[in-house]
Scaffold this motif. Structure first.
Motif, PDB file in Angstrom:
ATOM      1  N   ASP A   1      13.066 -36.307  50.849  1.00  0.00           N
ATOM      2  CA  ASP A   1      13.305 -36.623  52.261  1.00  0.00           C
ATOM      3  C   ASP A   1      14.186 -35.562  52.921  1.00  0.00           C
ATOM      4  O   ASP A   1      13.943 -35.166  54.058  1.00  0.00           O
ATOM      5  N   PHE A   2      15.208 -35.114  52.192  1.00  0.00           N
ATOM      6  CA  PHE A   2      16.097 -34.090  52.734  1.00  0.00           C
ATOM      7  C   PHE A   2      15.321 -32.800  52.979  1.00  0.00           C
ATOM      8  O   PHE A   2      15.403 -32.209  54.058  1.00  0.00           O
TER       9      PHE A   2
ATOM     10  N   THR B   1      26.189 -41.389  56.835  1.00  0.00           N
ATOM     11  CA  THR B   1      26.644 -41.718  58.186  1.00  0.00           C
ATOM     12  C   THR B   1      27.209 -43.136  58.284  1.00  0.00           C
ATOM     13  O   THR B   1      27.938 -43.432  59.227  1.00  0.00           O
TER      14      THR B   1
ATOM     15  N   ILE C   1      24.710 -36.729  56.267  1.00  0.00           N
ATOM     16  CA  ILE C   1      24.485 -37.751  55.243  1.00  0.00           C
ATOM     17  C   ILE C   1      25.707 -38.669  55.155  1.00  0.00           C
ATOM     18  O   ILE C   1      26.787 -38.317  55.594  1.00  0.00           O
TER      19      ILE C   1
ATOM     20  N   GLU D   1      23.130 -43.070  53.737  1.00  0.00           N
ATOM     21  CA  GLU D   1      23.673 -42.659  52.438  1.00  0.00           C
ATOM     22  C   GLU D   1      23.040 -41.321  52.096  1.00  0.00           C
ATOM     23  O   GLU D   1      22.639 -40.589  52.983  1.00  0.00           O
ATOM     24  N   SER D   2      22.939 -41.002  50.813  1.00  0.00           N
ATOM     25  CA  SER D   2      22.299 -39.749  50.408  1.00  0.00           C
ATOM     26  C   SER D   2      20.783 -39.922  50.448  1.00  0.00           C
ATOM     27  O   SER D   2      20.263 -40.893  49.894  1.00  0.00           O
ATOM     28  N   PRO D   3      20.080 -38.993  51.072  1.00  0.00           N
ATOM     29  CA  PRO D   3      18.618 -39.075  51.074  1.00  0.00           C
ATOM     30  C   PRO D   3      18.073 -38.630  49.723  1.00  0.00           C
ATOM     31  O   PRO D   3      18.785 -37.992  48.937  1.00  0.00           O
TER      32      PRO D   3
ATOM     33  N   ALA E   1      18.652 -34.658  61.745  1.00  0.00           N
ATOM     34  CA  ALA E   1      18.358 -35.618  60.675  1.00  0.00           C
ATOM     35  C   ALA E   1      19.642 -36.286  60.190  1.00  0.00           C
ATOM     36  O   ALA E   1      20.678 -35.628  60.078  1.00  0.00           O
ATOM     37  N   GLN E   2      19.568 -37.583  59.925  1.00  0.00           N
ATOM     38  CA  GLN E   2      20.732 -38.306  59.421  1.00  0.00           C
ATOM     39  C   GLN E   2      20.303 -39.490  58.578  1.00  0.00           C
ATOM     40  O   GLN E   2      19.247 -40.075  58.807  1.00  0.00           O
ATOM     41  N   TRP E   3      21.126 -39.771  57.568  1.00  0.00           N
ATOM     42  CA  TRP E   3      20.869 -40.880  56.655  1.00  0.00           C
ATOM     43  C   TRP E   3      22.150 -41.670  56.443  1.00  0.00           C
ATOM     44  O   TRP E   3      23.233 -41.087  56.386  1.00  0.00           O
TER      45      TRP E   3
END
Length: 151
Positions: free
Chosen positions: A137-138, A113, A111, A131-133, A127-129
């Protein structure tokens, strides 16, 4: 499943009693970079009652615009161990690096990223976001994966 851990000096010991390994994720936000003194921090979210700590700890209340969290650290060596946040009541965010055998654990998600250091390459299948998912979604992303040990 029982996991153990400790602070850097060994004064605080942790015992984690869980049925299955909770998802581990790397946070690349600026707070985690500054608090860890590194490029990111590894976290594991688990029920508060699953973490038993023995030894003298200090607490620090961190208040941000939207949420507040209580940070727990060893009173002697100041190793950050876990925190509790009003964003996830009844849960604790454990610093994975304090666990014995942490070198065999791999994050299932990354998170914040957009703040990651440019020299870090992330696996495309994780999985990557930016900002904060959202919690939904997380959960959806990590439920499609199984926590695994590093090879």
């Amino acid at each position: 499943m029982g996991l153990t851990g400790q602070c850097r000096c060994g004064q605080v010991h942790l015992q984690l009693q869980i049925e299955a390994l909770p998802p581990i994720y790397a946070c690349h936000c600026l707070n985690c970079q500054r608090w860890s003194g590194s490029a990111f921090a590894l976290h594991m979210v688990c029920p508060a009652q699953a973490i038993e700590a023995s030894g003298s700890m200090l607490t620090y209340l961190h208040e941000a615009e939207e949420h507040s969290s209580t940070q727990y650290a060893c009173s002697k060596c100041f190793t950050r161990l876990f925190n509790e946040t009003d964003a996830a009541p009844g849960m604790r965010v454990l610093r994975v690096g304090v666990l014995n055998g942490a070198d065999r654990l791999t994050p299932l998600a990354h998170i914040w990223t957009k703040r990651k250091q440019p020299w870090i390459s992330l696996p495309e299948d994780v999985a990557q976001w930016p900002e904060s998912p959202t919690p939904e979604d997380f959960a959806l992303a990590i439920n499609q994966q199984t926590p695994k040990a590093a090879k």
